[in-house]
Scaffold this motif. Structure first.
Motif, short mmCIF file in Angstrom:
data_model
loop_
_atom_site.label_atom_id
_atom_site.label_comp_id
_atom_site.label_asym_id
_atom_site.label_seq_id
_atom_site.Cartn_x
_atom_site.Cartn_y
_atom_site.Cartn_z
N ALA A 162 106.52 50.09 -57.81
CA ALA A 162 107.44 50.68 -58.78
C ALA A 162 108.42 49.65 -59.32
CB ALA A 162 108.19 51.85 -58.15
N ARG A 163 108.83 48.68 -58.47
CA ARG A 163 109.77 47.64 -58.90
C ARG A 163 109.09 46.50 -59.65
NH1 ARG A 163 111.96 47.63 -53.43
NH2 ARG A 163 111.13 45.52 -53.25
N GLY A 164 107.76 46.50 -59.66
CA GLY A 164 107.04 45.41 -60.28
C GLY A 164 106.91 44.18 -59.41
N ASP A 165 107.18 44.35 -58.10
CA ASP A 165 107.09 43.22 -57.16
C ASP A 165 105.70 43.09 -56.55
OD1 ASP A 165 109.74 42.56 -57.58
OD2 ASP A 165 110.45 43.85 -55.95
N ALA A 166 104.80 44.01 -56.89
CA ALA A 166 103.41 43.94 -56.45
C ALA A 166 102.53 44.48 -57.57
CB ALA A 166 103.19 44.74 -55.17
N ASP A 167 101.33 43.97 -57.67
CA ASP A 167 100.40 44.40 -58.71
C ASP A 167 99.42 45.47 -58.21
OD1 ASP A 167 101.26 42.51 -60.78
OD2 ASP A 167 100.46 40.99 -59.40
N VAL A 168 99.07 45.38 -56.93
CA VAL A 168 98.07 46.28 -56.34
C VAL A 168 98.56 46.70 -54.96
CG1 VAL A 168 95.66 46.53 -55.59
CG2 VAL A 168 96.21 45.05 -57.53
N ALA A 169 98.33 47.96 -54.61
CA ALA A 169 98.62 48.44 -53.26
C ALA A 169 97.37 49.10 -52.69
CB ALA A 169 99.78 49.43 -53.26
N LEU A 170 97.11 48.84 -51.42
CA LEU A 170 96.05 49.52 -50.69
C LEU A 170 96.74 50.51 -49.76
CD1 LEU A 170 93.67 46.54 -49.82
CD2 LEU A 170 93.68 48.01 -51.83
N LEU A 171 96.42 51.80 -49.92
CA LEU A 171 97.17 52.86 -49.27
C LEU A 171 96.29 53.71 -48.36
CD1 LEU A 171 99.11 54.05 -52.45
CD2 LEU A 171 99.94 52.47 -50.70
N THR A 172 96.84 54.10 -47.22
CA THR A 172 96.13 55.01 -46.32
C THR A 172 96.50 56.46 -46.58
OG1 THR A 172 97.87 54.80 -44.65
CG2 THR A 172 96.01 53.27 -44.50
#
Length: 204
Positions: A29-39
């Motif tokens: 949401a902050r733009g500090d990551a491009d992709v997240a892998l979520l469980t």
């Protein structure tokens, strides 16, 4: 995955940051990551969140290998993690009071257990908290009366996974959706992925 992809696409640099699911979503949401892998896709989540299933997984309920408990129903599992089970022997396990080990509330595994098993009930306040999957494994392996939970991807011979509703957390049972604690793992971005991010997700 990151190191393998960088061998395939050496001009792309990937930096991996390990965070619990809610914190990973905050980074997105902050733009500090491009992709997240979520469980776990819990709430709240960004309105513009784009997700797609990446893999099938199962949450394994684990005990010490010397605990001969054959398995549990979902009702027994709920009762157990509420702290209402006084002796493993009643269900066919080792004699003694179960030692509940849980993950911290920000962990995806905890959120999944709460949603799929506990419902409105709460995990007992007497539960020990394992801050990582590695800590969960170590604590259950070290205590004969312990019970915890983790992804089937992290199972080792140090612990034993229980059947739930008579179904073991075997890969074929998870893939077919027969194991009651099966779940999807997700890849997420803010908005539909583009350019290098899209290429990486297509490769995944």
């Amino acid at each position: 995955l990151a190191s393998t992809y960088q061998r395939v696409e050496p001009t792309t640099q990937l930096v991996v940051v390990q965070r619990a699911d809610p914190l990973a979503l905050e980074l997105l949401a902050r733009g500090d990551a491009d992709v997240a892998l979520l469980t776990w896709l819990g709430e709240p989540r960004p309105a513009e969140l784009w997700t797609t299933p990446l893999a099938h997984d199962g949450l394994a309920v684990i005990v010490h290998p010397q605990n001969g408990l054959p398995g549990l129903t979902l009702g027994q599992l709920r009762e157990l993690f509420q702290g209402r089970a006084e002796d493993w022997a009643v269900w066919g396990g080792l004699p003694g009071s179960p030692q509940i080990i849980s993950r911290e509330e920000s962990a995806g595994d905890f959120a999944f257990l709460q949603a799929r098993v506990m419902g409105e009930a709460q995990v007992t306040l007497t539960a020990l908290v394992a801050p990582t999957t590695e800590a969960m494994l170590a604590q259950v392996a070290a205590e004969q009366l312990a019970v915890g939970y983790l992804s089937v991807a992290h199972l080792t011979p140090q612990v034993r996974a229980l059947a739930i509703e008579g179904v073991p957390p075997a890969p074929e049972m998870i893939a077919a959706g027969h194991y009651p604690l099966s779940r999807d793992l997700y890849v997420a971005t803010l908005g539909e992925p583009q350019n290098a991010t899209r290429a990486f997700i297509q490769w995944l």
